[in-house]
Design an enzyme around this catalytic site. Structure first.
Site, mmCIF file in Angstrom:
data_model
loop_
_atom_site.group_PDB
_atom_site.id
_atom_site.type_symbol
_atom_site.label_atom_id
_atom_site.label_comp_id
_atom_site.label_asym_id
_atom_site.label_seq_id
_atom_site.Cartn_x
_atom_site.Cartn_y
_atom_site.Cartn_z
ATOM 1 C CG MET A 30 45.106 41.443 38.895
ATOM 2 S SD MET A 30 45.910 40.514 37.592
ATOM 3 C CE MET A 30 45.816 41.645 36.232
ATOM 4 C CG LEU A 33 43.705 49.799 43.740
ATOM 5 C CD1 LEU A 33 43.141 50.001 45.145
ATOM 6 C CD2 LEU A 33 43.076 48.559 43.100
ATOM 7 C CG HIS A 34 41.536 52.285 37.344
ATOM 8 N ND1 HIS A 34 40.168 52.078 37.263
ATOM 9 C CD2 HIS A 34 42.113 51.192 36.801
ATOM 10 C CE1 HIS A 34 39.935 50.921 36.675
ATOM 11 N NE2 HIS A 34 41.099 50.352 36.394
ATOM 12 C CG HIS A 37 40.367 49.005 40.762
ATOM 13 N ND1 HIS A 37 41.352 49.555 39.976
ATOM 14 C CD2 HIS A 37 40.299 47.698 40.417
ATOM 15 C CE1 HIS A 37 41.865 48.631 39.195
ATOM 16 N NE2 HIS A 37 41.239 47.495 39.422
ATOM 17 N N GLY A 147 34.082 44.962 37.183
ATOM 18 C CA GLY A 147 33.749 46.074 36.282
ATOM 19 C C GLY A 147 33.100 45.578 34.993
ATOM 20 C CE LYS A 149 38.935 48.149 31.643
ATOM 21 N NZ LYS A 149 39.765 47.126 30.990
ATOM 22 C CB SER A 186 45.770 48.735 35.792
ATOM 23 O OG SER A 186 44.765 48.645 36.778
HETATM 24 O O1 PAF Z 1 40.136 42.036 36.845
HETATM 25 C C1 PAF Z 1 41.162 41.784 37.492
HETATM 26 O O2 PAF Z 1 41.811 42.665 38.047
HETATM 27 C C2 PAF Z 1 41.646 40.348 37.601
HETATM 28 O O3 PAF Z 1 41.407 39.643 36.437
HETATM 29 C C3 PAF Z 1 41.055 39.603 38.817
HETATM 30 C C4 PAF Z 1 39.556 39.465 38.715
HETATM 31 C C5 PAF Z 1 41.418 40.335 40.098
HETATM 32 C C6 PAF Z 1 41.645 38.183 38.894
HETATM 33 O O4 PAF Z 1 43.031 38.204 39.004
#
Ligand code: PAF
Length: 299
Positions: A30, A33-34, A37, A147, A149, A186
């Site tokens: 979404m 990013l950190h 990711h 992740g 997490k 995030s």
């Molecule tokens: O973990 C996330 O960032 C979101 O839940 C995902 C998997 C991208 C779905 O929107």
């Protein structure tokens, strides 16, 4: 890195790779990013020939009182990070490219979606399952990376993928932590200085849980009680602390096998989650990443 906004453009790019026999790795995000990711994109880069990522803040996984409108948006920074990591394709759709007012399909992953985080976030995992199913259909990855997490999310996505016969392997990356143990998220930007100072207590409680299990404790009750007290003492409004089976997410009466010790709570108004997965066999206790062998029926 190619940036595309429509499912058709993704399909064309992926068709081209599939025809060349290239394996496709996919990191759905979404944005905001950190390092967590980053580690997933690196994992994708090292394991597959073509790396696709998506950035889409999925409205269907946010409840009416949740933070959709203020979710951090850092697209230019994210794009540069993905480019530097050698990502090949970035899918950045707007809402209308993925959803229409005619949509009527829901994906409900029974039993796994309404426990733990799902108990307070009604409908959240339906929204996650729906968007991930759509993204899997569009990208058709060989492997997708999530992740540790978000362990419950991974379990839900794995179940959905197996039940709907997506031939994708779900691979987890380790939780990446700040120096003081706080799991990267995030949402950590919402923490004010006081909340940020106390937030690592959540991970300390997980470490203490693991230490007690290593010392031979096999009854979840005193461990869960210890975690709740430690989090409350640090100022958390505790949502849950639990020991569950790592595959079914059901509460366990004895710590044995693949066990997920997980917790969630609010500090200074910000909701945080964390967990450790353990493989416990006799006296041996090993921290693991959850694994999902079911994909292998397509291998
Ligand atoms: O973990 C996330 O960032 C979101 O839940 C995902 C998997 C991208 C779905 O929107």
């Amino acid at each position: 890195m190619k940036i595309v906004t429509t499912p058709r453009e993704v399909r064309e790019a992926i068709d081209h790779e599939k025809k060349a026999g290239t394996r496709v790795g996919f990191v759905p995000t979404m944005g905001a990013l950190h390092e967590g990711h980053v580690s997933l994109v690196r994992m994708a880069r090292s394991r597959t020939g073509f790396v696709a990522a998506s950035i889409f803040v999925n409205p269907k996984q946010f409840g009416p009182k949740e933070d959709l409108s203020r979710y951090p948006q850092t697209f230019d920074r994210d794009r540069r990070m993905l480019e530097d990591l050698g990502c090949d394709l970035l899918f950045h759709p707007d809402e209308r490219s993925l959803y229409s007012s005619a949509d009527r399909t829901r994906i409900a992953v029974d039993e796994l979606s309404d426990v733990l985080c799902g108990a307070s976030r009604t409908g959240h995992f339906h929204g996650v399952a729906l968007v991930v199913a759509k993204l899997f259909n569009i990208v058709r990855p060989d492997e997708a990376y999530f992740g540790q997490k978000d362990a419950q999310q991974a379990v839900v996505i794995q179940r959905m993928s197996a039940d709907l016969d997506f031939s994708v392997r779900i691979v987890l990356g380790p939780t990446v932590r700040e120096a003081d143990g706080l799991a990267m998220s995030s949402r950590n930007v919402y923490l004010d200085p006081a909340a940020r100072a106390h937030a690592p207590a959540m991970y300390r409680s997980l470490r203490e849980a693991r230490a007690r299990i290593e010392s031979g404790e096999r009854d979840p009750s005193p461990i869960v009680a210890m975690m709740k007290t430690a989090m409350r003492d640090a100022g958390f409004d505790v949502e849950y602390a639990c020991a569950v089976d790592g595959a079914t997410l059901k509460a366990i009466e004895r710590i044995d096998g693949t066990v997920l010790i997980a917790c969630a709570g609010r500090i200074g108004g910000t909701r945080l989650i964390d967990n450790v997965a353990l493989r416990v066999s006799g006296a041996s206790v090993e921290e693991i990443l959850l694994e999902f062998p079911e994909w292998s029926r397509y291998a």
